[in-house]
Design a protein around this motif. Structure first.
Motif, mmCIF file in Angstrom:
data_model
loop_
_atom_site.group_PDB
_atom_site.id
_atom_site.type_symbol
_atom_site.label_atom_id
_atom_site.label_comp_id
_atom_site.label_asym_id
_atom_site.label_seq_id
_atom_site.Cartn_x
_atom_site.Cartn_y
_atom_site.Cartn_z
ATOM 1 N N SER A 83 3.341 -45.611 12.291
ATOM 2 C CA SER A 83 2.389 -46.286 11.397
ATOM 3 C C SER A 83 2.340 -47.783 11.680
ATOM 4 O O SER A 83 1.274 -48.404 11.614
ATOM 5 N N MET A 84 3.497 -48.356 11.992
ATOM 6 C CA MET A 84 3.551 -49.772 12.331
ATOM 7 C C MET A 84 2.719 -50.047 13.582
ATOM 8 O O MET A 84 1.947 -51.019 13.623
ATOM 9 N N PHE A 85 2.847 -49.191 14.605
ATOM 10 C CA PHE A 85 2.087 -49.378 15.826
ATOM 11 C C PHE A 85 0.590 -49.204 15.574
ATOM 12 O O PHE A 85 -0.239 -49.959 16.091
ATOM 13 N N THR A 86 0.229 -48.204 14.769
ATOM 14 C CA THR A 86 -1.179 -47.977 14.446
ATOM 15 C C THR A 86 -1.782 -49.192 13.762
ATOM 16 O O THR A 86 -2.910 -49.600 14.059
ATOM 17 N N ALA A 87 -1.038 -49.780 12.834
ATOM 18 C CA ALA A 87 -1.512 -50.982 12.142
ATOM 19 C C ALA A 87 -1.705 -52.128 13.125
ATOM 20 O O ALA A 87 -2.684 -52.879 13.054
ATOM 21 N N PHE A 88 -0.766 -52.262 14.085
ATOM 22 C CA PHE A 88 -0.885 -53.313 15.091
ATOM 23 C C PHE A 88 -2.109 -53.062 15.977
ATOM 24 O O PHE A 88 -2.881 -53.992 16.266
ATOM 25 N N LYS A 89 -2.274 -51.829 16.413
ATOM 26 C CA LYS A 89 -3.404 -51.478 17.276
ATOM 27 C C LYS A 89 -4.733 -51.748 16.584
ATOM 28 O O LYS A 89 -5.698 -52.205 17.209
ATOM 29 N N ASN A 90 -4.785 -51.503 15.271
ATOM 30 C CA ASN A 90 -6.004 -51.724 14.487
ATOM 31 C C ASN A 90 -6.141 -53.158 13.989
ATOM 32 O O ASN A 90 -7.079 -53.472 13.259
ATOM 33 N N LYS A 91 -5.172 -53.998 14.350
ATOM 34 C CA LYS A 91 -5.150 -55.399 13.929
ATOM 35 C C LYS A 91 -5.160 -55.542 12.408
ATOM 36 O O LYS A 91 -5.746 -56.470 11.859
ATOM 37 N N ASP A 92 -4.499 -54.606 11.768
ATOM 38 C CA ASP A 92 -4.315 -54.661 10.317
ATOM 39 C C ASP A 92 -3.003 -55.384 10.054
ATOM 40 O O ASP A 92 -1.954 -54.775 9.846
ATOM 41 N N TRP A 93 -3.054 -56.699 10.082
ATOM 42 C CA TRP A 93 -1.836 -57.496 10.057
ATOM 43 C C TRP A 93 -1.093 -57.414 8.741
ATOM 44 O O TRP A 93 0.136 -57.547 8.712
ATOM 45 N N ASN A 94 -1.806 -57.208 7.649
ATOM 46 C CA ASN A 94 -1.122 -57.082 6.361
ATOM 47 C C ASN A 94 -0.269 -55.815 6.321
ATOM 48 O O ASN A 94 0.901 -55.849 5.911
ATOM 49 N N SER A 95 -0.849 -54.684 6.769
ATOM 50 C CA SER A 95 -0.083 -53.431 6.812
ATOM 51 C C SER A 95 1.051 -53.524 7.826
ATOM 52 O O SER A 95 2.172 -53.065 7.579
ATOM 53 N N PHE A 96 0.769 -54.143 8.969
ATOM 54 C CA PHE A 96 1.792 -54.294 9.994
ATOM 55 C C PHE A 96 2.972 -55.111 9.475
ATOM 56 O O PHE A 96 4.136 -54.757 9.697
ATOM 57 N N SER A 97 2.697 -56.178 8.756
ATOM 58 C CA SER A 97 3.765 -57.046 8.260
ATOM 59 C C SER A 97 4.630 -56.344 7.220
ATOM 60 O O SER A 97 5.793 -56.727 7.030
#
Length: 205
Positions: A37-51
């Motif tokens: 999920s962390m990688f998916t958030a990064f790939k989608n440039k969803d920085w809030n979810s990634f953080s």
């Protein structure tokens, strides 16, 4: 009577061992799901979810979560021609108990495109869980020695084997992983400066 006690002891030992194996499998699944999920958030440039998957130690280095997100946005604007095309968890997940928490090390393979150039490689994430493996917070390892790792993040257990980051150009991820063997970080030996016996001090007139 002694035989009955021995049988009960064996039964308790077996059930505890089975439970530990089941718990380990469940924890590994949590790690893999959350790192995916962390990688998916990064790939989608969803920085809030990634953080949300970042370890609090990362925010301390950049003085806050908001600052971390701003830093990511700035860096990724400079890499607009970078696209992630493949992701795969590699090898086994390490899990250890340390300092009343659980810690893990996950190796994953990445394939990227910069313009039309293919780049494949591996990186590793170090995770920590304070709720017995239910949720995990990660840092990405980009250090070249264990000395650097422990200097930045002293809470990381020395029992973890931390894989070194690696990248190659012009090779697809399946081709790269076909021959990949992890290289684990080591400590640099301590060195001491030795003054030469033939050295002389400069005279001041």
């Amino acid at each position: 009577m002694i035989k009955q006690i021995f049988i009960i002891y064996l039964f308790l030992l077996f059930t505890q061992t089975s439970r530990a194996q089941f718990d380990t499998a469940a924890v590994k699944l949590n790690i893999l799901n959350q790192s995916d999920s962390m990688f998916t958030a990064f790939k989608n440039k969803d920085w809030n979810s990634f953080s949300n998957y970042m370890h609090p130690a990362i925010f301390k280095l950049v003085k806050g979560k908001k600052e971390f997100i701003q830093l990511l946005e700035t860096q990724m604007k400079e890499l607009q021609n970078l696209t992630f095309t493949d992701y795969k968890q590699v090898g086994n997940v390490q899990i250890i108990a340390a300092n009343k928490t659980l810690q893990c090390m996950v190796i994953y393979g990445l394939q990227m495109l910069i313009d039309s150039s293919v780049i494949s490689g591996v990186s590793s994430s170090i995770g920590e869980s304070t709720d017995n493996g239910a949720t995990w917070k990660f840092i990405r390892n980009n250090s070249n020695t264990l000395n650097q790792v422990y200097t930045q993040f002293p809470w990381i257990s020395t029992s973890l084997k931390i894989a070194k980051e690696d990248q190659v150009f012009g090779v697809s991820l399946p081709q790269y992983l076909a021959t990949y063997q992890p290289v684990y970080l080591k400590n640099l030996p301590k060195t001491f400066g030795v003054r030469s016996k033939t050295s002389t001090r400069k005279k001041i007139n």
